[in-house]
Design an enzyme around this catalytic site. Structure first.
Site, PDB file in Angstrom:
ATOM      1  N   ASP A  92       0.799  -1.234   0.000  1.00 26.93           N
ATOM      2  CA  ASP A  92       0.000   0.000   0.000  1.00 26.93           C
ATOM      3  C   ASP A  92       0.823   1.271   0.000  1.00 26.93           C
ATOM      4  OD1 ASP A  92       1.081  -0.022   2.522  1.00 26.93           O
ATOM      5  OD2 ASP A  92      -0.764  -0.616   3.529  1.00 26.93           O
ATOM      6  N   HIS A 209       6.430   5.802  12.439  1.00 21.52           N
ATOM      7  CA  HIS A 209       6.737   6.552  11.214  1.00 21.52           C
ATOM      8  C   HIS A 209       5.511   7.035  10.455  1.00 21.52           C
ATOM      9  CE1 HIS A 209       5.434   3.579   8.216  1.00 21.52           C
ATOM     10  NE2 HIS A 209       5.819   2.677   9.085  1.00 21.52           N
ATOM     11  N   ARG A 211       2.635   8.843   8.571  1.00 21.11           N
ATOM     12  CA  ARG A 211       2.458  10.246   8.194  1.00 21.11           C
ATOM     13  C   ARG A 211       1.326  10.915   8.965  1.00 21.11           C
ATOM     14  NH1 ARG A 211       4.877  12.263   3.056  1.00 21.11           N
ATOM     15  NH2 ARG A 211       6.334  10.624   2.508  1.00 21.11           N
TER      16      ARG A 211
HETATM   17  C1  UD1 Z   1       6.747   4.949   3.239  1.00 25.80           C
HETATM   18  C2  UD1 Z   1       5.338   4.584   2.788  1.00 25.80           C
HETATM   19  C3  UD1 Z   1       4.567   3.940   3.923  1.00 25.80           C
HETATM   20  C4  UD1 Z   1       5.351   2.795   4.545  1.00 25.80           C
HETATM   21  C5  UD1 Z   1       6.734   3.279   4.947  1.00 25.80           C
HETATM   22  C6  UD1 Z   1       7.569   2.147   5.472  1.00 25.80           C
HETATM   23  C7  UD1 Z   1       4.184   6.033   1.170  1.00 25.80           C
HETATM   24  C8  UD1 Z   1       3.441   7.277   0.951  1.00 25.80           C
HETATM   25  N1  UD1 Z   1       4.615   5.803   2.417  1.00 25.80           N
HETATM   26  O1  UD1 Z   1       6.636   5.978   4.211  1.00 25.80           O
HETATM   27  O2  UD1 Z   1       3.327   3.450   3.437  1.00 25.80           O
HETATM   28  O3  UD1 Z   1       4.648   2.345   5.681  1.00 25.80           O
HETATM   29  O4  UD1 Z   1       7.391   3.820   3.789  1.00 25.80           O
HETATM   30  O5  UD1 Z   1       8.699   2.598   6.145  1.00 25.80           O
HETATM   31  O6  UD1 Z   1       4.392   5.276   0.252  1.00 25.80           O
HETATM   32  N2  UD1 Z   1      14.352   8.141   4.101  1.00 25.80           N
HETATM   33  C9  UD1 Z   1      15.731   8.008   4.110  1.00 25.80           C
HETATM   34  N3  UD1 Z   1      16.271   6.778   3.841  1.00 25.80           N
HETATM   35  C10 UD1 Z   1      15.506   5.694   3.571  1.00 25.80           C
HETATM   36  C11 UD1 Z   1      14.110   5.836   3.598  1.00 25.80           C
HETATM   37  C12 UD1 Z   1      13.548   7.056   3.863  1.00 25.80           C
HETATM   38  O7  UD1 Z   1      16.448   8.954   4.341  1.00 25.80           O
HETATM   39  O8  UD1 Z   1      16.068   4.611   3.336  1.00 25.80           O
HETATM   40  C13 UD1 Z   1      13.767   9.463   4.397  1.00 25.80           C
HETATM   41  C14 UD1 Z   1      13.888  10.420   3.193  1.00 25.80           C
HETATM   42  O9  UD1 Z   1      14.087  11.710   3.657  1.00 25.80           O
HETATM   43  C15 UD1 Z   1      12.485  10.309   2.553  1.00 25.80           C
HETATM   44  C16 UD1 Z   1      11.629  10.169   3.797  1.00 25.80           C
HETATM   45  O10 UD1 Z   1      12.372   9.324   4.675  1.00 25.80           O
HETATM   46  O11 UD1 Z   1      12.142  11.419   1.767  1.00 25.80           O
HETATM   47  C17 UD1 Z   1      10.247   9.641   3.566  1.00 25.80           C
HETATM   48  O12 UD1 Z   1      10.233   8.458   2.803  1.00 25.80           O
HETATM   49  P1  UD1 Z   1       8.827   8.027   2.122  1.00 25.80           P
HETATM   50  O13 UD1 Z   1       9.018   6.710   1.461  1.00 25.80           O
HETATM   51  O14 UD1 Z   1       8.273   9.124   1.299  1.00 25.80           O
HETATM   52  O15 UD1 Z   1       7.847   7.915   3.338  1.00 25.80           O
HETATM   53  P2  UD1 Z   1       7.823   6.942   4.573  1.00 25.80           P
HETATM   54  O16 UD1 Z   1       7.339   7.725   5.719  1.00 25.80           O
HETATM   55  O17 UD1 Z   1       9.099   6.204   4.658  1.00 25.80           O
HETATM   56  N1  UDP Z   2      12.109  -3.314  10.463  1.00 23.34           N
HETATM   57  C1  UDP Z   2      13.479  -3.477  10.279  1.00 23.34           C
HETATM   58  N2  UDP Z   2      14.326  -2.673  10.972  1.00 23.34           N
HETATM   59  C2  UDP Z   2      13.891  -1.704  11.814  1.00 23.34           C
HETATM   60  C3  UDP Z   2      12.486  -1.529  11.984  1.00 23.34           C
HETATM   61  C4  UDP Z   2      11.636  -2.349  11.294  1.00 23.34           C
HETATM   62  O1  UDP Z   2      13.905  -4.360   9.525  1.00 23.34           O
HETATM   63  O2  UDP Z   2      14.725  -1.025  12.416  1.00 23.34           O
HETATM   64  C5  UDP Z   2      11.185  -4.163   9.689  1.00 23.34           C
HETATM   65  C6  UDP Z   2      10.103  -4.851  10.489  1.00 23.34           C
HETATM   66  O3  UDP Z   2      10.544  -6.097  10.944  1.00 23.34           O
HETATM   67  C7  UDP Z   2       8.965  -4.975   9.483  1.00 23.34           C
HETATM   68  C8  UDP Z   2       9.170  -3.794   8.570  1.00 23.34           C
HETATM   69  O4  UDP Z   2      10.489  -3.311   8.806  1.00 23.34           O
HETATM   70  O5  UDP Z   2       9.086  -6.150   8.704  1.00 23.34           O
HETATM   71  C9  UDP Z   2       8.154  -2.724   8.869  1.00 23.34           C
HETATM   72  O6  UDP Z   2       8.495  -1.565   8.177  1.00 23.34           O
HETATM   73  P1  UDP Z   2       7.847  -0.171   8.518  1.00 23.34           P
HETATM   74  O7  UDP Z   2       7.403  -0.144   9.928  1.00 23.34           O
HETATM   75  O8  UDP Z   2       8.842   0.845   8.062  1.00 23.34           O
HETATM   76  O9  UDP Z   2       6.630  -0.103   7.507  1.00 23.34           O
HETATM   77  P2  UDP Z   2       5.111  -0.602   7.578  1.00 23.34           P
HETATM   78  O10 UDP Z   2       5.090  -2.061   7.849  1.00 23.34           O
HETATM   79  O11 UDP Z   2       4.420   0.213   8.616  1.00 23.34           O
HETATM   80  O12 UDP Z   2       4.594  -0.281   6.206  1.00 23.34           O
END
Ligand code: UD1
Ligand code: UDP
Length: 369
Positions: A92, A209, A211
């Site tokens: 999603d 995390h 939003r």
């Molecule tokens: C995204 C997904 C969310 C998912 C989450 C898992 C959308 C809109 N959101 O949210 O559904 O639950 O990932 O974690 O698709 N960043 C880094 N390094 C990384 C990853 C992220 O620096 O490896 C920082 C960057 O500044 C980036 C920000 O995090 O712009 C947000 O990343 P983004 O994928 O847009 O949103 P998430 O909150 O991670």
């Molecule tokens: N996870 C990880 N390292 C971390 C925190 C979470 O590998 O430091 C893993 C966790 O086991 C799970 C996944 O990341 O499988 C969840 O990711 P996140 O919470 O970012 O996204 P969501 O599931 O809410 O979309």
């Protein structure tokens, strides 16, 4: 062509890619959008997957509209060039929805892994509830992790013949990783220093995390964590999501506390080891809600709703919202009331049996015979 971009999609698609690649009747490619960069690479490295195509789209502090447009205009040309017979997406995220749309614009059939999760509220989680609903309109193969998810799709008039209950591939990933860590504990070495620092304390694992929790929600979570850490019998281990909207507020509210370790995101074996070592889990994550019950760890879900009510119904997870008082009181109840803890800490596994990926690969192969 499998398409994914974030940490959780990668964790849950690694078993699917491996299962698809065991089949001689399929030619499988991996396209990563790198919506996440470092957290994606962490998973790919451990999962042993080198992407065929890497769009490298992440920008620091990306907004939904700029990320969304980069995804759509990045994926379209890839599909034009590669002409896949099927695109397979997961879950999603914005990558999921935009890959589905780009495939739909080219009449390429879409398979959706982890289909049918619904909170019923388009603002919680935001924007994930709409991302997955859009993909459900498009997909002609829907891999529902549970019967409840399959029922939700049928209730939206998704063609019953497209729906397959497979279990969630996160359980495949979890079982495989847990077994590897049991064989070779050095795989989870990233966690060792912090576990050593907190020896003798009851560990509370925290992740956050979402939003929709930015701002007031994050502030309330930080307040609750700080007040829980006033107790000398606990220690908090909090791998902080790198999103600046999370990292900034958490570091200013919780940095430097004796019994709180704010650490970089753990690699998957390290996080699995953290779940195993924890007494309680506080989270607003989706995937963590699915994993913690396998370890018999009570999960307090810091969200208003969940699309994963199976854990709540089984009594191993509890929705506590983002009200600091409620987060604190439920945490203290679990710390101080043995019966309450025992009632929530039964190990169980409503989300899968560890064989979801091979079911999915079989169904895809049959669809293209
Ligand atoms: C995204 C997904 C969310 C998912 C989450 C898992 C959308 C809109 N959101 O949210 O559904 O639950 O990932 O974690 O698709 N960043 C880094 N390094 C990384 C990853 C992220 O620096 O490896 C920082 C960057 O500044 C980036 C920000 O995090 O712009 C947000 O990343 P983004 O994928 O847009 O949103 P998430 O909150 O991670
Ligand atoms: N996870 C990880 N390292 C971390 C925190 C979470 O590998 O430091 C893993 C966790 O086991 C799970 C996944 O990341 O499988 C969840 O990711 P996140 O919470 O970012 O996204 P969501 O599931 O809410 O979309």
């Amino acid at each position: 062509m499998t398409v994914f971009g974030t940490r959780p999609e990668a964790i849950k698609m690694v078993p699917v890619v491996h299962a698809l690649r065991t089949r001689e009747d399929l030619d499988v490619s991996v396209c990563v959008t790198a919506q996440h960069r470092d957290m994606l690479d962490q998973v790919l490295a451990i999962g042993g997957i080198t992407p065929d195509i890497d769009l490298d789209l992440m920008r620091d502090g990306q907004s939904l509209d700029e990320l969304g447009s980069r995804l759509l205009s990045g994926l379209g040309p890839v599909f034009d060039e590669e002409k896949p017979d099927r695109v397979l997406v997961h879950g999603d995220t914005l990558t999921t929805m935009m890959a589905s749309l780009a495939a739909y614009f080219r009449k390429i059939p879409v398979g959706h892994v982890e289909a049918g999760l619904r909170s019923g509220d388009i603002h919680h989680p935001w924007p994930e509830e709409v991302n997955r609903r859009v993909t459900a309109c498009i997909a002609d193969l829907n891999f529902a992790p549970t019967q409840r998810a399959a029922d939700a799709l049928r209730a939206e008039n998704v063609a019953p013949s497209s729906i397959h209950v497979t279990g969630n591939t996160v359980i495949d990933a979890l079982f495989a990783t847990r077994a590897k860590v049991a064989d070779d504990p050095t795989l989870a070495a990233s966690l060792d220093p912090v576990l050593k620092r907190f020896a003798g304390k009851r560990i509370i694992a925290v992740t956050s995390h979402r939003r929709e929790n930015f701002g007031d929600g994050m502030a309330a979570i930080a307040d609750a964590v700080a007040r829980i850490a006033e107790r000398e019998d606990v220690a908090i281990i909090f791998p902080v999501h790198p999103n600046p909207q999370v990292r900034g507020p958490m570091e200013s509210a919780l940095g430097g506390h004796d019994r709180i370790a704010l650490i970089d995101p753990l690699d998957y074996p390290g996080f699995v080891a953290l779940l195993d070592a924890s007494h309680i889990v506080l989270t607003d994550s989706g995937g963590v809600q699915e994993e913690a019950p396998s370890f018999g760890k009570p999960v307090l879900v810091m969200r208003e709703t969940t699309e994963r009510p199976e854990g709540i119904e089984a009594g191993t997870a509890l929705l506590v919202g983002t009200d600091a008082e409620r987060i604190i009181s439920e945490t203290f109840r679990l710390l101080d009331d043995e019966d309450a803890y025992a009632a929530m800490s039964r190990a169980h596994n409503p989300f899968g049996d560890g064989h979801a990926a091979s079911r999915i690969s079989e169904i895809i192969a049959n669809a293209h015979r």
